[in-house]
Each structure stands twice: as C-alpha cells, then as structure tokens.
Scaffold this active site. Structure first.
Site, short mmCIF file in Angstrom:
data_model
loop_
_atom_site.label_atom_id
_atom_site.label_comp_id
_atom_site.label_asym_id
_atom_site.label_seq_id
_atom_site.Cartn_x
_atom_site.Cartn_y
_atom_site.Cartn_z
N CYS B 1 13.26 -1.81 3.12
CA CYS B 1 11.85 -1.42 3.37
C CYS B 1 11.17 -2.26 4.19
O CYS B 1 11.24 -3.33 3.73
CB CYS B 1 11.38 -0.79 2.06
SG CYS B 1 12.07 0.59 1.20
N THR B 2 10.19 -1.76 4.98
CA THR B 2 9.04 -2.43 5.55
C THR B 2 7.87 -1.75 5.31
O THR B 2 7.86 -0.48 5.46
CB THR B 2 9.46 -2.76 7.00
OG1 THR B 2 10.56 -3.54 7.14
CG2 THR B 2 8.21 -3.59 7.49
#
Lengths: 123, 253
Positions: B1-2
């Site tokens: 994830c970012t």
C-alpha cells in the site's frame, strides 16, 4: 538503488488524470449503506450485486488453502470454528457479517475469515 | 500500500492511496498477476454510509468486508490504513481473543468506528492512537485545517510514533508505504523513495488530486498488487476511486 530497475520502475508519470490507458481498468460503482437499517440488512444491495465475484474470490482463497492442506481440513476448521467466533465479534459487525453470509449463501465461517483477514494474514 | 496526505500552498489537504493486497497468495503464471489481487478488483465498491438519509461517511471497500480501509468523513477528516509487519502480529491478537482476552479491537472495525463516530481530526487521532489493537498497523489521517495530516505508527498495544505535516520544517506531506518512517524500507521493496521523489518533483505548488494520481500511477508505487487508487479532498467532501492495472513489465510488489 535496488528499486531503480527500469522497466520495472520509471520516471514520475504526468498527465495520468483523468484516469485512462492501460493502468486504468475501470471506474467503481456507488452504493448506499443505510445505517438506520438493522445491521443484518445493510449490505443486501451490495452483496446481491457482487455475490458472484465474492463467491469466486473466496473460492480462490479456498483453492490456495487446499494447496497447502490438501486434506481440506483447513477449510473444515474455518467452516466449523469461525461461526462459533462470530458472536464474540462486537456489534454491529457480527450481525452485518451474518447478514452478508445469508444474502450471499457463502458459509458464515468463510465470510468471518474474509473480515478478519488482516489479522489472519500476519500468520 | 501507499498512502499520502499533502497540503498545497493554499492550505488545501488532499489524501490519496493505492490499496495493494495479495502478496504470495498464488501467482498466475500465464497472466503474470497475483490471483487474489485479481479476484479482489471486481469487488471494489464505493459506499455512502447514511443515517437519517444524511451522509455520515464515504468509503472505498471490498464488497463483503464490513471494516474500513479507506474513508472520508466529509469536511472533517480522511483516513486510510496500511499494513504494518511485526513479529508481535495479528496471530497473537487472535490467540488472545480465542483465549478470552477481548479488550483489543480488530483493526478495520476500529477504522469503521472512527469514521462512523469521531467528529474531529483530533478525536479521530486520539482514538486511532490509543485504542488497543489485535494487529499492528499504520493509520494515515488527514484533517480539515492547515497542518492536519499525520501517520500513526501502531503496535498492538502502543502508539509508537505520530509523524505530522509541519510546514515550518518544509514537510508539506506525509507518505507511508509499509515500513516505519524512521527506518530504511526493506531493500527489495522500497516504494517510498520513488514515491517521495515524485512528490518532491511535483512540488507543493502543483500538488492536487490529479498530480497525486500521477504519483500513485508511477511504477513501482503502482505494482501487480495494486487493486485500486482512491483520491479524497476533505474540503470538497469528495472521494473517487479507480480500479488499477499494471501492464507488464511491472514489479510483482
């Protein structure tokens, strides 16, 4: 430096918005979840629409589990143990999960597994 | 994830995230993709949670999942969560739960409860920082005033660190992938450096939902695990999301 390995990395993209091209698969549908409804009824519209995809995704997880434990014992454990656990989950989550299992026809244990997957995944 | 929360030079806060999931959960050799990631994409939905016919919060979710990983309380705050790896992980929390110790909260039930019931950035921050969890996590929270953007690094029991936007220090955004921000990321999974390079290249003057989408579309921030991208603007109360693909060649994670 191990992350600058073109073509798996690239220069900063520009002009990608509005979303288009090969990195944009598609838009996302909107649904309303009415919090005034009983928890077990809140997800009926969403699940009625997405039931087939949900069943497919859970089947993919079951296939993966069976790849690790071919005897099927792992899935049996999920289907037997996790329904016992659902009532220990706080409301409204417990009743919402039961509602989703009822509408989708997916065994309750497997819907519980999907909903606690973040914690399980650490295993 | 970012996940990233940024403040432009007019004081607007924008929040964007890529939701990556499915690592090591079956690789489809023919299509060069992760099986579970591909099965999750058709399940991505946008949800408008209403009470008395009024929007309480909005979220991007996977159908069938009642917890929240991405959401906005319009005009009040925005919230995303990223996975945090730790040996003291969720399996210990589950064991404690099974053995009857049930004072901790399941991660996505906490985020759902905060989106549903918290009425300010500060209240949300306090609840996310102080509620005992079953599993460690990163919470990325944006508010509706200048400087209100933070990354809360959580162990199961403690709030280890809160990194906040600080314009005086030139920190006009906070950005989290899946590693403690004070440590180097795992050398084979450094999405942080490319993401920050693109944020700095965009500059505070030009940051917007559009340019955050550009950052989140740059490989390896976009990778084979990325299922959707969500963009939120608290002042508009807006949430929009897009199902993603990463055409080959593309990083598996």
């Amino acid at each position: 430096t191990t992350q600058f390995i073109p073509p798996y990395t690239e220069e900063c993209r520009t002009g990608m918005y509005p979303p288009n091209g090969p990195t944009f698969r598609g838009a996302v549908s909107w649904y309303t979840v009415d919090l005034d409804l009983p928890p077990s009824k809140r997800w009926t519209a969403v699940i009625t629409d997405k039931k087939t995809d949900l069943i497919e995704m859970i089947q993919a997880i079951k296939d993966l589990a069976n790849a690790f434990v071919p005897s099927g014992k792992l899935i049996e454990l999920v289907d037997i143990m996790l329904p016992l656990m659902v009532d220990t989950l706080p409301n409204p989550f417990s009743d919402e999960i039961k509602g989703i299992a009822a509408v989708s026809g997916i065994p309750l244990g497997e819907v519980v597994l999907f909903n606690i997957f973040y914690e399980v995944f650490t295993v | 994830c970012t996940s990233v929360v940024a403040e432009d030079n007019k004081g607007n806060l924008v929040h964007g995230r890529n939701l990556d999931f499915g690592l090591f959960m079956g690789w489809d050799v023919k299509n060069k993709s992760w099986i579970i990631s591909e099965k999750l994409k058709p399940l991505v939905v946008n949800l408008d949670f209403k009470r008395n016919n009024q929007t309480v919060f909005k979220s991007t979710n996977f159908a069938g999942y009642v917890g929240m990983l991405t959401g906005i309380k319009p005009h009040i705050f925005t919230l995303t969560m990223n996975e945090r790896f730790s040996l003291d992980g969720g399996y210990i929390g589950i064991l404690e739960w099974i053995l009857g110790q049930r004072d901790g909260m399941w991660m996505s039930f906490l985020t759902r409860s905060v989106l549903e019931n918290a009425n300010s950035y500060e209240e949300a921050k306090t609840r996310l920082a102080q509620t005992k969890l079953l599993a460690p996590a990163y919470f990325i929270l944006g508010g509706n005033q200048t400087g209100q953007g933070c990354i809360i690094t959580r162990s199961r029991l403690l709030s280890i660190d809160i990194l906040e936007i600080d314009l005086k220090l030139g920190r006009w955004y906070v950005l989290e992938t899946n590693y403690d921000h004070w440590k180097e990321p795992f050398f084979l999974d450094d999405r942080r450096t490319p993401a920050k390079k693109c944020m700095n290249q965009t500059t505070q003057t030009n940051i917007s939902l559009k340019t955050i989408y550009d950052v989140l579309s740059t490989k390896p921030v976009l990778n084979k695990l990325t299922t959707y991208t969500t963009l939120m603007q608290v002042s508009e109360g807006s949430l929009e999301s897009y199902i993603r693909d990463c055409p080959n060649p593309c990083m598996p994670w």
